[in-house]
Design a protein around this motif. Structure first.
Motif, PDB file in Angstrom:
ATOM      1  N   PHE A  41      21.830 -29.493   6.950  1.00 14.74           N
ATOM      2  CA  PHE A  41      23.230 -29.153   6.679  1.00 14.74           C
ATOM      3  C   PHE A  41      24.040 -30.272   6.028  1.00 14.74           C
ATOM      4  N   HIS A  42      23.639 -31.530   6.143  1.00 14.78           N
ATOM      5  CA  HIS A  42      24.306 -32.613   5.444  1.00 14.78           C
ATOM      6  C   HIS A  42      23.314 -33.757   5.301  1.00 14.78           C
ATOM      7  N   TYR A  61      27.908 -30.354   4.049  1.00 10.84           N
ATOM      8  CA  TYR A  61      29.102 -30.007   4.824  1.00 10.84           C
ATOM      9  C   TYR A  61      29.978 -31.234   5.055  1.00 10.84           C
ATOM     10  N   SER A  77      35.759 -29.885  12.715  1.00  9.06           N
ATOM     11  CA  SER A  77      34.886 -28.724  12.702  1.00  9.06           C
ATOM     12  C   SER A  77      35.335 -27.702  13.736  1.00  9.06           C
ATOM     13  N   GLU A 111      32.131 -22.194  10.162  1.00  3.84           N
ATOM     14  CA  GLU A 111      32.306 -23.261   9.193  1.00  3.84           C
ATOM     15  C   GLU A 111      32.060 -22.824   7.752  1.00  3.84           C
ATOM     16  N   LYS A 112      31.802 -21.552   7.533  1.00  2.00           N
ATOM     17  CA  LYS A 112      31.443 -21.099   6.189  1.00  2.00           C
ATOM     18  C   LYS A 112      32.520 -21.401   5.151  1.00  2.00           C
ATOM     19  N   ILE A 116      32.776 -28.277   1.041  1.00  2.00           N
ATOM     20  CA  ILE A 116      31.410 -28.726   0.834  1.00  2.00           C
ATOM     21  C   ILE A 116      31.362 -29.688  -0.348  1.00  2.00           C
ATOM     22  N   ASP A 139      24.849 -32.263  13.123  1.00  2.00           N
ATOM     23  CA  ASP A 139      26.174 -32.327  12.514  1.00  2.00           C
ATOM     24  C   ASP A 139      26.868 -33.657  12.804  1.00  2.00           C
TER      25      ASP A 139
END
Length: 305
Positions: A41-42, A61, A77, A111-112, A116, A139
């Protein structure tokens, strides 16, 4: 190289038990494997410039500042809104592990619409800081500086930042020892530290903090601040790796120690039992282990034959 935990790629009709390696097994043809690191994710990546010092880049993210300040506004978040909610209060069914995973997925869904970074961007607050090591959890991120300062940023829903100050961005972890290497699981963090104590063999031990639902911290006590893991029986850890809900370490004499959730064979001990403190993986015979790495629910170890 050997592996244990979820392993073989069988058909979807295969049962879970058929796809579990309960004991470490040799991987044929595994020679000269370069070190690789991946995150979910990141991502963060460090590079050096000979005339201007070190620079750290991040992308993916941006929620809760998990890649630091990259020129965008830092926003908390939505997953962190669950930080003070007991899992028993959530309308989920299943084990505590399954509930926690559902909470993470629920937060990710919220979180969509978070901002980004589609390409690597410079982490502004760390310009000129000499970086020794970087790791990413689900995260959150950890940055170990050359001067021994350990920084954390991102979600603190499980206390994985290891600090009382919850401001967004990279800030120091509260450590009472000097960190020399770091690792991260899904929601827990690990650091090998130099400890100035005659009670610590080799002067090195592991500190852990964060999520401890399945004893992946390897110790008792407060979870949101770093504390030392004990019970090494005279061994000195030289490397550590965090999985989803388990951890592994290699000691100076080439042994592997495991702890945390044993479900689906991820500890390599031949059972699904959890281990609340470091336990020797004694089935490797005369192999000397030089590296052990934990994935989400599986592990790989590199041995010297």
């Amino acid at each position: 190289m050997v592996q244990c935990g979820y392993g073989e790629s069988l058909s979807e009709d295969s049962s879970v038990l058929e796809r579990v390696s309960w004991r470490p097994s040799h991987l044929e043809g595994s020679k000269h494997l370069p070190e690789k690191r991946y995150a979910r994710f990141h991502l963060v990546g460090a590079c050096s410039c000979t005339d201007r010092g070190w620079k750290l880049f991040g992308w993916g993210y941006l929620a809760d500042g998990r890649i630091g300040n990259v020129g965008e506004s830092l926003e908390a978040s939505l997953l962190d809104s669950n930080a003070n909610i007991s899992m028993n209060d959530k309308p989920f069914s299943g084990s505590g592990l399954d509930v926690a995973e559902q909470m993470v997925l629920e937060g990710m869904d919220k979180e969509k619409d978070m901002p980004i970074s589609w390409e690597p961007q410079l982490v502004e607050e760390l310009q000129g800081v000499e970086v020794k090591d970087i790791v990413c959890g689900l995260d959150h991120s950890l940055v170990l500086c050359r001067n021994g300062t350990l920084l954390s940023s991102g979600s603190n829903v499980y206390g994985q930042l290891g600090r009382a100050k919850l401001d967004l961005g990279f800030l120091p972890v509260y450590l009472t020892a000097h960190p020399v290497s770091i690792s991260s699981g899904l929601g827990h963090s690990l650091a090998i530290c130099e400890v100035l104590s005659s009670d610590v063999v080799g002067g090195m031990s592991i500190f852990s903090w964060g999520w401890n639902q399945c004893s992946q911290l390897g110790r008792e006590g407060p979870e949101n601040l770093p504390l030392m893991i004990e019970g090494w029986e005279g061994e000195s850890p030289i490397s550590v790796s965090g999985g989803r809900v388990h951890s592994t370490a290699v000691t100076s004499n080439g042994e592997v120690w495991v702890w945390g959730c044993g479900k689906n064979g991820r500890l390599g001990l031949g059972s699904s039992s959890d281990e609340v403190e470091p336990t020797l993986l004694d089935c490797l015979g005369d192999f000397k282990v030089v590296q052990a790495v934990s994935g989400f629910d599986h592990n790989l170890i590199l041995v010297d034959e």
